[in-house]
Design an enzyme around this catalytic site. Structure first.
Site, PDB file in Angstrom:
ATOM      1  N   ARG A 190      54.566  43.746  61.287  1.00 44.95           N
ATOM      2  CA  ARG A 190      54.372  44.137  59.895  1.00 44.95           C
ATOM      3  C   ARG A 190      55.393  45.191  59.485  1.00 44.95           C
ATOM      4  NH1 ARG A 190      49.107  47.426  58.777  1.00 44.95           N
ATOM      5  NH2 ARG A 190      50.501  49.097  59.481  1.00 44.95           N
TER       6      ARG A 190
ATOM      7  N   ASP B  32      45.214  36.385  41.660  1.00 46.15           N
ATOM      8  CA  ASP B  32      43.953  36.313  42.403  1.00 46.15           C
ATOM      9  C   ASP B  32      42.794  35.953  41.482  1.00 46.15           C
ATOM     10  OD1 ASP B  32      45.366  37.046  44.668  1.00 46.15           O
ATOM     11  OD2 ASP B  32      44.962  39.176  44.398  1.00 46.15           O
TER      12      ASP B  32
ATOM     13  N   ARG C 190      42.788  32.269  40.779  1.00 46.42           N
ATOM     14  CA  ARG C 190      42.241  31.536  41.929  1.00 46.42           C
ATOM     15  C   ARG C 190      40.719  31.679  41.992  1.00 46.42           C
ATOM     16  NH1 ARG C 190      47.240  33.271  45.988  1.00 46.42           N
ATOM     17  NH2 ARG C 190      48.576  31.505  45.420  1.00 46.42           N
TER      18      ARG C 190
ATOM     19  N   HIS D  67      45.863  43.084  47.039  1.00 49.55           N
ATOM     20  CA  HIS D  67      46.355  41.704  47.042  1.00 49.55           C
ATOM     21  C   HIS D  67      46.559  41.272  48.490  1.00 49.55           C
ATOM     22  CE1 HIS D  67      48.290  38.101  45.629  1.00 49.55           C
ATOM     23  NE2 HIS D  67      49.435  38.408  46.196  1.00 49.55           N
TER      24      HIS D  67
END
Length: 308
Positions: free
Chosen positions: A88, A148, A151, A175
């Site tokens: 990451r 989002d 969706r 998010h």
């Protein structure tokens, strides 16, 4: 009204296409680092103008930010996806370097620009733009919540077996798969709470499927989605260009709102000509407050990997 979209990949090209087709701005400039790529995408899109009935001019450039001068709004989609074996920290380091350089070039050529951040990790990249751009906070908006929420409404309509136009709902917080917070307590079908129609099992299904919405598409497509992200951006850009004062969930710098400080998280806001006109404070349940705080902690941990 001039709009710049940085990154001419699938998401960036979809942004440009939807913005142009809505015919509310004079020019869209596509920027990419790959030689001829943005120019080719722009030409291809312009060849649809007579077919799709729009007059917006679309141009492309390979890294020449002077072509973006005078942009009212700029959209940053550039960056790389996480690759197998990549940590990451490595992903954040690479994308932070890209987003910071892009931001500097945009602000240099368009000092009054409003920036919409799409690049991932989106909340962290929006935070980076705040810390490095010198722009006032109302001019920096992360796109995530708009996508989002779309969706979420898709999954609600699916569960309700209703037209999607009957459904309203929004997603706030981070998010990310774990930090996303679909507000089922506020979701309605023509003003009636969806909880009156859906069983506990259906409610859980809608929430979980919303949270993994991006991952589901990546698994199916082998890459990130682009149609819905592009459409989400176009809604935000139109709200600014046409001063619509639309309430859109998006990732914003919080200074006390929702009990958080010095962090970008998804919250509902009024979006108009000045960018963020107002952050809207909605009443959350105790469980929602807890989940929002947990999402904030996770985003702060990611932000800690940034090198300004």
């Amino acid at each position: 009204m001039k709009v710049t979209v940085v990154g001419a990949g699938a998401v960036g090209a979809s942004c440009a296409e939807y913005i142009a087709m809505k015919n509310f701005c004079s020019e869209v400039v596509l920027v990419d680092i790959k030689e001829g790529f943005a120019e080719g995408k722009a030409m291809d899109l312009m060849q649809t103008a007579s077919l799709n009935g729009f007059d917006t001019k679309i141009t492309g450039t390979t890294g020449d930010y002077s072509k973006t001068a005078g942009s009212h709004v700029a959209v940053i989609t550039s960056g790389i996806p996480r690759k197998p074996g990549m940590t990451r920290e490595e992903l954040i380091g690479i994308n932070a370097g890209i987003v910071k350089e892009v931001t500097e070039n945009l602000v240099k050529n368009s000092p009054e620009v409003i920036i919409i951040v799409v690049s991932n990790p989106m909340d962290t990249m929006a935070y980076l733009v705040h810390k490095t751009s010198g722009l006032p906070k109302h001019k920096i908006i992360g796109m995530g919540g708009a996508l989002d929420s779309a969706r979420f409404k898709y999954r609600l309509a699916e569960a309700l077996e209703s037209p999607i136009s009957d459904v309203d709902g929004m997603v706030i917080a981070a998010h990310s798969d774990t930090g996303m917070l679909p507000l089922l307590s506020k979701a309605t079908r023509n003003g009636v709470p969806v909880t009156e129609f859906l069983s506990d099992e259906q409610q859980k299904y809608v929430i979980e499927e919303t949270k993994v919405g991006g991952a589901t598409l990546t698994k199916l497509l082998g890459t990130s989605a682009w149609y819905a992200p592009g459409a989400a951006v176009s809604v935000m850009v139109q709200a600014i260009a046409c001063d619509q004062k639309k309430m859109i969930p998006c990732s914003l710098m919080l200074e006390g709102e929702y009990g958080q400080n010095d962090i970008c998280l998804g919250v509902p806001a009024i979006i108009g000509a000045n960018g963020v006109e107002k952050i809207v404070n909605v009443t959350l349940t105790a469980d929602e407050q807890l989940k929002f705080a947990e999402a904030a902690n996770a985003v702060r941990e990611v932000n800690g990997d940034l090198k300004f």
